[in-house]
Design an enzyme around this catalytic site. Structure first.
Site, PDB file in Angstrom:
ATOM      1  CB  THR A  17      46.836  19.988  20.668  1.00 26.09           C
ATOM      2  OG1 THR A  17      47.621  20.069  21.851  1.00 26.09           O
ATOM      3  CG2 THR A  17      46.693  21.364  20.059  1.00 26.09           C
ATOM      4  NE  ARG A  21      48.220  14.242  16.598  1.00 22.66           N
ATOM      5  CZ  ARG A  21      48.679  15.371  16.108  1.00 22.66           C
ATOM      6  NH1 ARG A  21      49.926  15.740  16.352  1.00 22.66           N
ATOM      7  NH2 ARG A  21      47.904  16.137  15.376  1.00 22.66           N
ATOM      8  CB  SER A 112      49.702  15.862  12.666  1.00 22.12           C
ATOM      9  OG  SER A 112      49.955  17.085  12.054  1.00 22.12           O
ATOM     10  CG  HIS A 113      53.953  17.521  14.067  1.00 24.00           C
ATOM     11  ND1 HIS A 113      52.673  17.708  14.560  1.00 24.00           N
ATOM     12  CD2 HIS A 113      54.785  17.554  15.121  1.00 24.00           C
ATOM     13  CE1 HIS A 113      52.748  17.870  15.874  1.00 24.00           C
ATOM     14  NE2 HIS A 113      54.016  17.779  16.237  1.00 24.00           N
ATOM     15  CG  ASP A 275      51.755  18.456   8.750  1.00 28.66           C
ATOM     16  OD1 ASP A 275      51.103  18.718   7.733  1.00 28.66           O
ATOM     17  OD2 ASP A 275      51.226  18.294   9.870  1.00 28.66           O
ATOM     18  CG  ASP A 277      47.879  16.189   9.237  1.00 25.51           C
ATOM     19  OD1 ASP A 277      48.972  16.794   9.306  1.00 25.51           O
ATOM     20  OD2 ASP A 277      46.883  16.531   9.887  1.00 25.51           O
ATOM     21  CG  ASP A 279      47.425  19.931   9.479  1.00 29.15           C
ATOM     22  OD1 ASP A 279      48.639  19.630   9.473  1.00 29.15           O
ATOM     23  OD2 ASP A 279      46.664  19.659  10.433  1.00 29.15           O
ATOM     24  NE  ARG A 280      52.116  20.937  12.509  1.00 27.12           N
ATOM     25  CZ  ARG A 280      52.758  20.986  13.662  1.00 27.12           C
ATOM     26  NH1 ARG A 280      54.027  21.351  13.693  1.00 27.12           N
ATOM     27  NH2 ARG A 280      52.149  20.689  14.778  1.00 27.12           N
ATOM     28  CB  THR A 342      47.874  25.993  21.289  1.00 27.10           C
ATOM     29  OG1 THR A 342      48.752  27.069  21.584  1.00 27.10           O
ATOM     30  CG2 THR A 342      48.546  25.031  20.329  1.00 27.10           C
ATOM     31  CE  LYS A 374      48.319  22.694  11.764  1.00 26.49           C
ATOM     32  NZ  LYS A 374      47.596  22.005  12.836  1.00 26.49           N
TER      33      LYS A 374
HETATM   34  C1  VG1 Z   1      50.984  21.415  18.125  1.00 25.05           C
HETATM   35  C2  VG1 Z   1      51.069  22.878  17.762  1.00 25.05           C
HETATM   36  C3  VG1 Z   1      49.673  23.448  17.568  1.00 25.05           C
HETATM   37  C4  VG1 Z   1      48.934  22.632  16.511  1.00 25.05           C
HETATM   38  C5  VG1 Z   1      48.937  21.174  16.908  1.00 25.05           C
HETATM   39  C6  VG1 Z   1      48.317  20.279  15.864  1.00 25.05           C
HETATM   40  O1  VG1 Z   1      50.290  21.266  19.342  1.00 25.05           O
HETATM   41  O2  VG1 Z   1      51.755  23.595  18.746  1.00 25.05           O
HETATM   42  O3  VG1 Z   1      49.780  24.792  17.205  1.00 25.05           O
HETATM   43  O4  VG1 Z   1      47.615  23.070  16.373  1.00 25.05           O
HETATM   44  O5  VG1 Z   1      50.273  20.725  17.105  1.00 25.05           O
HETATM   45  O6  VG1 Z   1      48.960  20.402  14.635  1.00 25.05           O
HETATM   46  P1  VG1 Z   1      51.052  21.065  20.750  1.00 25.05           P
HETATM   47  O7  VG1 Z   1      49.957  20.864  21.748  1.00 25.05           O
HETATM   48  O8  VG1 Z   1      51.964  19.888  20.580  1.00 25.05           O
HETATM   49  O9  VG1 Z   1      51.846  22.313  20.963  1.00 25.05           O
HETATM   50  V1  VG1 Z   1      49.182  19.058  13.681  1.00 25.05           V
HETATM   51  O10 VG1 Z   1      49.708  19.581  12.175  1.00 25.05           O
HETATM   52  O11 VG1 Z   1      50.200  18.170  14.582  1.00 25.05           O
HETATM   53  O12 VG1 Z   1      47.637  18.407  13.608  1.00 25.05           O
HETATM   54 CO    CO Z   2      49.367  18.311  10.713  1.00 25.56          CO
END
Ligand code: VG1
Ligand code: CO
Length: 537
Positions: A17, A21, A112-113, A275, A277, A279-280, A342, A374
Site C-alpha cells: 500500500t 515494508r 510508518s505506523h 504516527d 513518519d 503523516d497520520r 486505499t 497525508k
Molecule cells: C494502511 C491504511 C491505509 C494507508 C496505509 C499507509 O494500509 O489502511 O489507509 O494509506 O496504511 O499509511 P493497509 O494496506 O495496511 O490497510 V502509513 O501512515 O502506514 O504510510
Molecule cells: Co504513516
C-alpha cells in the site's frame, strides 16, 4: 571510485500500500536495501544531474540506509541530494521539499505506523516529482526490476556527516543537509491563521500532542511550543530508533496514554498524536474522540475558516473504506466527491488536476493539496484553526456537524497476524459468495471494488469486498498491504443515522447488528481461528 557490485534478486520485493515494508532483519541481509534502491533508479529515466530528496522517520536502520542511499544516488548520477539533518524528514515534509526544490523525486525511509527497533519493521518508498507516492505504474516497474537485478552502483566512500546543516561534495554530487522542520513550518504558517491560533492558546486553551517517540516531535515542538508559545504541549517528543518502545500508531489502543489524559474530566481541551513518519493524525477533544472519517468531513465543511482554503475547496476525495460522511459535505457544498482505493498514491492525480482539495482515509490520514501525502501536523493545525475561529469545544463542533448532516457510525475491526493462507482463503470464499448475497437482508450491492482513475484512466481491481445495504450501511473486507507478518484482515462497518436523538449511542452498540452480520457472512471465527479482533478503531 564508482563501484559496480554484483548481486542476485530477492523474492518478494513488491511495494505494498505504501512502499516496501519488511522486518529490519530482512532488510539487514547483504544487498537487500541496495537491490531495492537500484531497482527504483533502474525504473526511472532522465534523472542524471537532477536532485533527489532523502530522509526518514529515524527508526532503527534509518541511519545506515540513509548513507547507502546517498552513495548510490551519487553513483547513479544525481547531481544533488537533499537530505534532512540527521537523516530525518517526516513524510509530509519530504513531500514538501520535493515540490519546493523541484526535485526529480525522493526516497523516504519509513515503515510508518509499524513498530520499530531491531525486531521491528523498516521500509523504503519512492515519491515522484509531484511529491506523492509513486503510482502503481512505477511501483510495478520497480518490482519488475527487483526480479532481474544483477548489479548495483555505489561509491567507495565513508559515511558523510549529515548531522550539520550545510553542503558536502561527494564525488560529482552535491549533498545538501537541510533543517528538516524549517521549510515545513513556513508552509504551515502560509496555510493557517497562526495569529488566531496563538490567541487561542493565550486565552488558556490547553492541548497535548503525543509524538509517540517518532518523527513529529521536532515539528510539533517547533510549531506548538515555539511559535504558539504553548510550553508543555508535546509529550514523547524525541524521535528514537525504537520509538521509546511505543507502537507509533495513533489510535485509541496505542495512544492510550494521551487518550486517557484528554478523556479525563480535568484533561486538556484538545489532544492529538501522529504516527512513525508523521503523516497520520489522531484528534480527540475532552470527552470526544473524533473518528478519522468524521474529521475529514468536519475539515471539509470548515476548511474555509483557514486562509489557504478561504475561497472554498474544489472537491473531496476519500478512500473507499472511509465513511461516506465527507460525501454529504461535498454534496452540500456543491463540489464533487471521489472514492478511491486505499493508499494515498490514488489521490495524487486528483490533487494535481485540482479536482480535489481535501482528501482522507479512515486510517487516521487527512491532507490537502499543500503536499502530496497525508499530513498529521497539518490536520492538527486545521483543527486548531477551526477551534480558534469557532471558539467552541471539539464536542460541540462534532455534535453540531452530526445534527446538520446526520451521523455515520463507523468502526474498523482488525485481525492482525492471521495465517496468510487462511486469510486468503476467507477472501476467496467471500468473493465466491458475492452473487448470492445480493437481495439478502437488505444487501443491494456486493462486489470487489475497482477504480478507474478519472485523470489518466489507469485501472485497479481487487481493492476490497463491499456489501452495501439499502439504507446505505456498508460492510467492507480487505487484507492489509502494509503488514510484515502473516495477514491482517480489516473489516470496516458503517451505518448512517439521520435522527439526532440516536446520535449519542456508543459506536460498537450502534453497529452491533451489522458487526454480527459481518462476522457471520465471512465466517471469520471459523476461517481465521480468531474469536475477536486484535484492534478496534
Ligand atoms: C494502511 C491504511 C491505509 C494507508 C496505509 C499507509 O494500509 O489502511 O489507509 O494509506 O496504511 O499509511 P493497509 O494496506 O495496511 O490497510 V502509513 O501512515 O502506514 O504510510
Ligand atoms: Co504513516
Amino acid at each position: 571510485m564508482f563501484e559496480l557490485v554484483a548481486t542476485k534478486p530477492f523474492d518478494g520485493q513488491k511495494p505494498g500500500t505504501s512502499g516496501l515494508r519488511k522486518k529490519v532483519t530482512v532488510f539487514q541481509q547483504p544487498h537487500y536495501a541496495e537491490n531495492f534502491i537500484q531497482s527504483i533508479f533502474d525504473s526511472l529515466e532522465g534523472f542524471v544531474g537532477k536532485s533527489l530528496v532523502i530522509g526518514g522517520d529515524g527508526r532503527y536502520y534509518n541511519a545506515h540506509v540513509v548513507q547507502l542511499a546517498i552513495r548510490m544516488a551519487a553513483a547513479n548520477g544525481f547531481g544533488k541530494v537533499i537530505v534532512g539533518q540527521g537523516g530525518l524528514l517526516s513524510t509530509p515534509a519530504a513531500s514538501h521539499l520535493i515540490r519546493k526544490r523541484g526535485a526529480f523525486g525522493g526516497i523516504i525511509l519509513s515503515a510508518s505506523h509499524n513498530p520499530g527497533g531491531p525486531d521491528g519493521d523498516f521500509g523504503i518508498k519512492y515519491n515522484a516529482g509531484n511529491g506523492g507516492p509513486a503510482p502503481e505504474k512505477i511501483t510495478d516497474a520497480i518490482f519488475a526490476k527487483t526480479k532481474v537485478i544483477s548489479t548495483y552502483k555505489t561509491l567507495e566512500a565513508d559515511d558523510i556527516d549529515i548531522n550539520t546543516v550545510g553542503v558536502i561534495k561527494l564525488a560529482n554530487t552535491e549533498v545538501e543537509v537541510v533543517d528538516p522542520v524549517a521549510d515545513y513550518a513556513a508552509l504551515m504558517q502560509s496555510l493557517f491563521d497562526f495569529d488566531a491560533i496563538a490567541d487561542l492558546f493565550k486565552s488558556g486553551f490547553k492541548m497535548k500532542f503525543d509524538g509517540m517517540g517518532a518523527i513529529t516531535g521536532p515539528y510539533a515542538t517547533r510549531i506548538f511550543e515555539g511559535i504558539f508559545g504553548a510550553a508543555g504541549t508535546v509529550m514523547n517528543g524525541t524521535p528514537l530508533p525504537d520509538f521509546g518502545g511505543h507502537h507509533p500508531d495513533p489510535n485509541l489502543v496505542h495512544a492510550k496514554e494521551l487518550c486517557d489524559l484528554v478523556l479525563s474530566p480535568n484533561g486538556p481541551a484538545f489532544g492529538a498524536a501522529s504516527d512513525g513518519d508523521g503523516d497520520r493524525n489522531l484528534i480527540i477533544g475532552r470527552g470526544m474522540y473524533v473518528t478519522p472519517s468524521d474529521s475529514l468531513a468536519i475539515i471539509a465543511a470548515n476548511a474555509q475558516l483557514a486562509p489557504a482554503y478561504s475561497k472554498g475547496i474544489a472537491g473531496v476525495a476519500r478512500s473507499m473504506p472511509t465513511s461516506c460522511a465527507a460525501d454529504l459535505v461535498a454534496k452540500k457544498l456543491g463540489v464533487p466527491s471521489f472514492e478511491t482505493p486505499t493508499g494515498w498514491k490514488f489521490f495524487g492525480n486528483l490533487l494535481d488536476a485540482a479536482m480535489a482539495t481535501v482528501c482522507g482515509e479512515e486510517s487516521f490520514g487527512t491532507g490537502s493539496n499543500h503536499v502530496r501525502e497525508k499530513d498529521g501536523v497539518w490536520a492538527v493545525l486545521m483543527w486548531l484553526n477551526i477551534l480558534a475561529k469557532r471558539r467552541e469545544t471539539v464536542e460541540q463542533i462534532v455534535k453540531s456537524h452530526w445534527r446538520e448532516y446526520g451521523r455515520n457510525f463507523y468502526t474498523r475491526h482488525d485481525y492482525e497476524e492471521v495465517d496468510l493462507a487462511r486469510a486468503n482463503g476467507l477472501m476467496t470464499r467471500l468473493r465466491g459468495s458475492l452473487p448470492g448475497l445480493v437481495g439478502k437482508g437488505g444487501i443491494v450491492k456486493a462486489d470487489d471494488f475497482s477504480y478507474r482513475d478519472p485523470v489518466d484512466n489507469s485501472f485497479t481491481e481487487g481493492q476490497g469486498i463491499r456489501l452495501i445495504y439499502d439504507n446505505g450501511s456498508r460492510i467492507i473486507y480487505r487484507l492489509s498491504g502494509t503488514g510484515t507478518a502473516g495477514a491482517t484482515l480489516r473489516v470496516y462497518i458503517e451505518k448512517y443515522e439521520a435522527d439526532a436523538a440516536k446520535h449519542a449511542q456508543e459506536t460498537q452498540s450502534a453497529l452491533a447488528q451489522l458487526i454480527t452480520q459481518a462476522n457471520g457472512i465471512a465466517d471469520i471465527e471459523a476461517q481465521t481461528g480468531r474469536a475477536a479482533p486484535t484492534v478496534i478503531t
